[in-house]
Design a protein around this motif. Structure first.
Motif, PDB file in Angstrom:
ATOM      1  N   PRO A 236       0.821  -1.219   0.000  1.00 24.28           N
ATOM      2  CA  PRO A 236       0.000   0.000   0.000  1.00 24.28           C
ATOM      3  C   PRO A 236       0.853   1.267   0.000  1.00 24.28           C
ATOM      4  O   PRO A 236       1.823   1.359   0.755  1.00 24.28           O
ATOM      5  N   ILE A 237       0.490   2.211  -0.834  1.00 22.61           N
ATOM      6  CA  ILE A 237       1.198   3.497  -0.852  1.00 22.61           C
ATOM      7  C   ILE A 237       0.400   4.450   0.025  1.00 22.61           C
ATOM      8  O   ILE A 237      -0.255   5.397  -0.434  1.00 22.61           O
ATOM      9  N   THR A 238       0.462   4.160   1.301  1.00 25.09           N
ATOM     10  CA  THR A 238      -0.211   4.929   2.333  1.00 25.09           C
ATOM     11  C   THR A 238       0.810   5.221   3.421  1.00 25.09           C
ATOM     12  O   THR A 238       1.897   4.644   3.440  1.00 25.09           O
ATOM     13  N   GLY A 239       0.458   6.119   4.346  1.00 26.25           N
ATOM     14  CA  GLY A 239       1.283   6.357   5.521  1.00 26.25           C
ATOM     15  C   GLY A 239       2.757   6.518   5.204  1.00 26.25           C
ATOM     16  O   GLY A 239       3.168   7.303   4.344  1.00 26.25           O
ATOM     17  N   GLU A 240       3.576   5.741   5.906  1.00 25.15           N
ATOM     18  CA  GLU A 240       5.022   5.855   5.760  1.00 25.15           C
ATOM     19  C   GLU A 240       5.488   5.468   4.354  1.00 25.15           C
ATOM     20  O   GLU A 240       6.417   6.090   3.804  1.00 25.15           O
ATOM     21  N   ASN A 241       4.862   4.468   3.748  1.00 27.35           N
ATOM     22  CA  ASN A 241       5.242   4.095   2.378  1.00 27.35           C
ATOM     23  C   ASN A 241       5.032   5.245   1.408  1.00 27.35           C
ATOM     24  O   ASN A 241       5.804   5.425   0.461  1.00 27.35           O
ATOM     25  N   ARG A 242       3.988   6.034   1.625  1.00 32.25           N
ATOM     26  CA  ARG A 242       3.721   7.169   0.735  1.00 32.25           C
ATOM     27  C   ARG A 242       4.841   8.207   0.836  1.00 32.25           C
ATOM     28  O   ARG A 242       5.306   8.746  -0.169  1.00 32.25           O
ATOM     29  N   ILE A 243       5.294   8.479   2.067  1.00 26.17           N
ATOM     30  CA  ILE A 243       6.390   9.431   2.260  1.00 26.17           C
ATOM     31  C   ILE A 243       7.653   8.920   1.575  1.00 26.17           C
ATOM     32  O   ILE A 243       8.327   9.655   0.838  1.00 26.17           O
ATOM     33  N   LEU A 244       7.979   7.657   1.810  1.00 29.96           N
ATOM     34  CA  LEU A 244       9.196   7.069   1.251  1.00 29.96           C
ATOM     35  C   LEU A 244       9.134   7.025  -0.274  1.00 29.96           C
ATOM     36  O   LEU A 244      10.122   7.317  -0.961  1.00 29.96           O
ATOM     37  N   ALA A 245       7.957   6.683  -0.830  1.00 33.48           N
ATOM     38  CA  ALA A 245       7.807   6.633  -2.280  1.00 33.48           C
ATOM     39  C   ALA A 245       7.891   8.039  -2.881  1.00 33.48           C
ATOM     40  O   ALA A 245       8.507   8.241  -3.933  1.00 33.48           O
ATOM     41  N   TYR A 246       7.276   9.006  -2.223  1.00 35.50           N
ATOM     42  CA  TYR A 246       7.280  10.389  -2.709  1.00 35.50           C
ATOM     43  C   TYR A 246       8.715  10.904  -2.850  1.00 35.50           C
ATOM     44  O   TYR A 246       9.095  11.453  -3.899  1.00 35.50           O
ATOM     45  N   TYR A 247       9.514  10.712  -1.810  1.00 35.75           N
ATOM     46  CA  TYR A 247      10.894  11.210  -1.855  1.00 35.75           C
ATOM     47  C   TYR A 247      11.791  10.319  -2.700  1.00 35.75           C
ATOM     48  O   TYR A 247      12.775  10.799  -3.286  1.00 35.75           O
ATOM     49  N   GLY A 248      11.454   9.043  -2.800  1.00 39.59           N
ATOM     50  CA  GLY A 248      12.204   8.176  -3.705  1.00 39.59           C
ATOM     51  C   GLY A 248      12.032   8.599  -5.152  1.00 39.59           C
ATOM     52  O   GLY A 248      12.997   8.622  -5.930  1.00 39.59           O
ATOM     53  N   LEU A 249      10.794   8.967  -5.536  1.00 34.22           N
ATOM     54  CA  LEU A 249      10.551   9.450  -6.893  1.00 34.22           C
ATOM     55  C   LEU A 249      11.235  10.790  -7.134  1.00 34.22           C
ATOM     56  O   LEU A 249      11.746  11.049  -8.233  1.00 34.22           O
ATOM     57  N   GLN A 250      11.253  11.642  -6.104  1.00 33.72           N
ATOM     58  CA  GLN A 250      11.998  12.908  -6.238  1.00 33.72           C
ATOM     59  C   GLN A 250      13.469  12.629  -6.513  1.00 33.72           C
ATOM     60  O   GLN A 250      14.114  13.329  -7.312  1.00 33.72           O
ATOM     61  N   HIS A 251      13.997  11.614  -5.833  1.00 35.47           N
ATOM     62  CA  HIS A 251      15.394  11.219  -6.031  1.00 35.47           C
ATOM     63  C   HIS A 251      15.614  10.774  -7.482  1.00 35.47           C
ATOM     64  O   HIS A 251      16.581  11.185  -8.147  1.00 35.47           O
ATOM     65  N   LEU A 252      14.694   9.947  -8.002  1.00 32.63           N
ATOM     66  CA  LEU A 252      14.835   9.447  -9.371  1.00 32.63           C
ATOM     67  C   LEU A 252      14.681  10.554 -10.403  1.00 32.63           C
ATOM     68  O   LEU A 252      15.320  10.523 -11.465  1.00 32.63           O
ATOM     69  N   ASN A 253      13.826  11.540 -10.119  1.00 31.26           N
ATOM     70  CA  ASN A 253      13.520  12.588 -11.096  1.00 31.26           C
ATOM     71  C   ASN A 253      14.244  13.899 -10.830  1.00 31.26           C
ATOM     72  O   ASN A 253      14.042  14.877 -11.555  1.00 31.26           O
ATOM     73  N   GLY A 254      15.084  13.927  -9.794  1.00 32.73           N
ATOM     74  CA  GLY A 254      15.728  15.161  -9.378  1.00 32.73           C
ATOM     75  C   GLY A 254      16.887  15.561 -10.267  1.00 32.73           C
ATOM     76  O   GLY A 254      17.243  14.878 -11.225  1.00 32.73           O
ATOM     77  N   PRO A 255      17.515  16.680  -9.924  1.00 31.47           N
ATOM     78  CA  PRO A 255      18.618  17.193 -10.741  1.00 31.47           C
ATOM     79  C   PRO A 255      19.902  16.385 -10.609  1.00 31.47           C
ATOM     80  O   PRO A 255      20.753  16.421 -11.506  1.00 31.47           O
ATOM     81  N   GLN A 256      20.037  15.642  -9.493  1.00 32.20           N
ATOM     82  CA  GLN A 256      21.257  14.879  -9.304  1.00 32.20           C
ATOM     83  C   GLN A 256      21.272  13.665 -10.240  1.00 32.20           C
ATOM     84  O   GLN A 256      20.217  13.160 -10.624  1.00 32.20           O
ATOM     85  N   PRO A 257      22.458  13.191 -10.644  1.00 34.77           N
ATOM     86  CA  PRO A 257      22.531  12.026 -11.538  1.00 34.77           C
ATOM     87  C   PRO A 257      21.855  10.810 -10.905  1.00 34.77           C
ATOM     88  O   PRO A 257      21.978  10.567  -9.706  1.00 34.77           O
ATOM     89  N   MET A 258      21.146  10.065 -11.729  1.00 27.57           N
ATOM     90  CA  MET A 258      20.495   8.849 -11.253  1.00 27.57           C
ATOM     91  C   MET A 258      21.544   7.768 -11.006  1.00 27.57           C
ATOM     92  O   MET A 258      22.601   7.753 -11.648  1.00 27.57           O
ATOM     93  N   ARG A 259      21.279   6.885 -10.065  1.00 26.54           N
ATOM     94  CA  ARG A 259      22.135   5.718  -9.835  1.00 26.54           C
ATOM     95  C   ARG A 259      22.403   5.045 -11.194  1.00 26.54           C
ATOM     96  O   ARG A 259      21.449   4.774 -11.958  1.00 26.54           O
TER      97      ARG A 259
END
Length: 568
Positions: A236-259
């Protein structure tokens, strides 16, 4: 295939209206929020503005203190630590997350992924023997271990301690490990119960950082791996998973180079825009999974850990070839399975599907079961022969507990496990005919008429004129979408095509819709070409759909993605 339209229960009008006034948005949208348990301004603020500061204290998890203490002891004494994980996406991302973090603090570390076919799921005796032979004294298991009480005891006899990081439901017999981290333990006070296996590993890293005065930003650097596990494991993308997924996607789509490994995967998957949960599920997950299905899951970990573009693409190419092989076998076996059903009167009209062929590839039978459900919507089990036994994967339909149905046939089985919608089982080959008969009897006696018809959950009924850019922008802010927070589905009634309806591709509809003689919007319906004739004659219809953006020749417009149509 006929589908049921099920309207989600409306929330009290006063609550919806009060929230609409507080947020200054449409009551239609606040009604959807209330359906999802977001009924106050503060709840909405946390939902629309996720914050890492809202993550729970990892030390609330049962045994977390013991886990950190034992890990610290191993690192300070220079003990050899083995990171052990399952061969699916959650397991391999977990291993890459934990191993990639800990190798910054010790060189006495390695990782291990069991062979899907020789060792099976979870902690294996072979893996423990390998650890003992190579001098490891601590194993950190990720996405597995909670059901391995016998294996943990076996390891203890060889002088090897276990820290278990798991998220599956435990048995009554909890392993006697140094620490068992699993929020689903009945006596675990951790507030959020739906973490992925990788999420539990992340909480251990968080706690390790807190105990050793390491900045939490070091843990947050791993959120790109964590969001991949959350998306792929369909938690479920609720509660804590939602926070972690939100910032994980920011990491993937952010200005810094992707892994590098994920960047290579993105290119091979042909993903050009921003990453979201859907692109991870359909672009990343099948390829990462394919390594374990068709060959060596360690290749997925090596790709995720690659530090240069060259190494990443080398491993990603291997994984992509495994995925091509997986798709070929998946397609061929699915075609064969559907032909078997269509050629047999009993199978065609049954309430369940159980198919067995000894030569089918074990790595794709779960996928084949899901494909069969797309055509014949009913509980499905696909069996093949493995190590002299019939081994299979089960998939279910909405609301039907396939694990419970299999359990009713347990006297015919050697082992089984899983949950409501997916399970695995092993039985003697000679028991297959009796199992097919019994399983069909159990399903026939327990499945309801409604469960045999796929359903679409409707969030709200709206007029087409309500679909404005501002309306859509609010919907976008409800992302990331996934289980527990699905993309909103709307219904609009008595709409017409403006005269532009056409079939594109093999079976897709392209339309421009209008309602009440004004406002028009583009729409596409995949696989819905059967509706072309009545729609082209000007007959009105109802439709359910989601709203998305379409980019064509550099111009971005809103369009409807149709899920189903009902002619008037």
């Amino acid at each position: 295939m006929e589908k049921r339209w099920v309207h989600n229960q409306e929330s009290p009008a006063e609550v919806v209206e009060n929230l609409a006034q507080a947020l200054k948005i449409s009551p239609t949208l606040t009604g959807i929020l209330c359906q999802r348990g977001i009924c106050t301004f503060e709840e909405a603020r946390r939902f629309f503005r996720p914050s890492l500061s809202d993550l729970h204290d990892p030390f609330l998890m049962k045994d977390m203190g013991q886990a950190v203490d034992r890990l610290n002891q191993a690192l300070h004494k220079g003990e050899k630590v083995l990171v052990y994980g399952d061969y699916d996406v959650d397991g391999t991302t977990s291993v890459a997350l934990m191993y990639g973090f800990l190798r910054n603090y010790t060189h006495q570390i390695d990782f291990y992924i069991p062979d899907r076919y020789k060792e099976g799921y979870g902690v294996s005796s072979q893996g423990i023997d390998w650890a003992a032979e190579h001098g490891f004294s601590l194993i950190i298991s990720l996405d597995c271990g909670i059901k391995s009480a016998d294996k943990v005891a076996y390891a203890s006899g060889k002088g090897i301690d276990f820290i278990i990081c798991d998220h599956h439901l435990p048995d009554e017999d909890i392993p006697k490990a140094v620490a068992v981290l699993d929020p689903k333990q009945v006596d675990c006070p951790y507030p959020y119960k739906e973490l992925s296996g990788c999420g539990v590993g992340f909480k251990l890293i968080q706690a390790f950082c807190m105990q050793n005065d390491i900045a939490q930003e070091e843990a947050y650097k791993l959120l790109d791996l964590l969001v991949v596990s959350i998306a792929a494991d369909i938690v479920p993308i609720t509660g804590e998973n939602r926070i972690l997924a939100y910032y994980g996607l920011q990491h993937l789509n952010g200005p810094q180079p992707m892994r590098p490994g994920l960047d290579a995967l993105k290119e091979l998957a042909g993903i050009t825009g921003e990453m979201d949960i859907t692109s991870i599920v359909f672009g990343f997950a099948p390829r990462i999974n394919a390594a374990g299905r068709m060959g060596d899951a360690k290749n997925s970990v090596r790709m995720l850990l690659a530090q240069t573009k060259e190494d990443a693409f080398r491993m990603a190419d291997i994984i992509n070839e495994s995925n091509k092989e997986r798709r070929t076998k998946d397609t061929n076996i699915t075609k064969e399975a559907l032909q078997m059903i269509e050629a047999d009167d009993f199978l065609r009209t049954a309430n369940s599907t159980v198919l067995f062929k000894e030569t089918w590839h074990k790595g794709v039978i779960g996928i084949v079961a899901s494909r069969c459900i797309e055509k014949y919507y009913r509980p499905t089990i696909i069996l093949t022969q493995s190590n002299g036994k019939a081994s299979g994967s089960a998939r279910s339909v909405h609301g039907f507990n396939v694990h419970s149905a299999i359990e009713s046939c347990s006297d015919l089985l050697e082992q089984f496990g899983g949950h409501m919608y997916a399970a695995g089982l092993t039985l003697p080959v000679e028991n297959v005919p009796a199992f097919i008969k019994r399983f069909e009897e159990v399903v026939s006696n327990t499945i309801t008429k409604e469960q045999k018809i796929p359903q679409i959950e409707i969030d709200a009924k709206i007029d087409l004129k309500q679909i404005t850019r501002n309306f859509y922008n609010i919907v976008r802010q409800m992302e990331p979408f996934g289980p527990g927070n699905m993309r909103p589905v709307f219904v609009s009634e008595c709409v017409y095509d403006t005269g532009s309806v056409r079939v594109v591709g093999d079976s897709h509809l392209k339309l421009r819709l209008t309602q009440d003689g004004f406002y028009s919007i583009d729409a596409i319906g995949f696989g819905l070409s059967d509706f072309y004739k009545p729609i082209s004659k000007g007959i009105p219809f109802d439709l359910c759909y989601t709203i998305e953006e379409n980019v064509y020749r550099g111009v971005t417009t809103l369009q409807l993605r149709i899920k189903d149509i009902r002619m008037k």
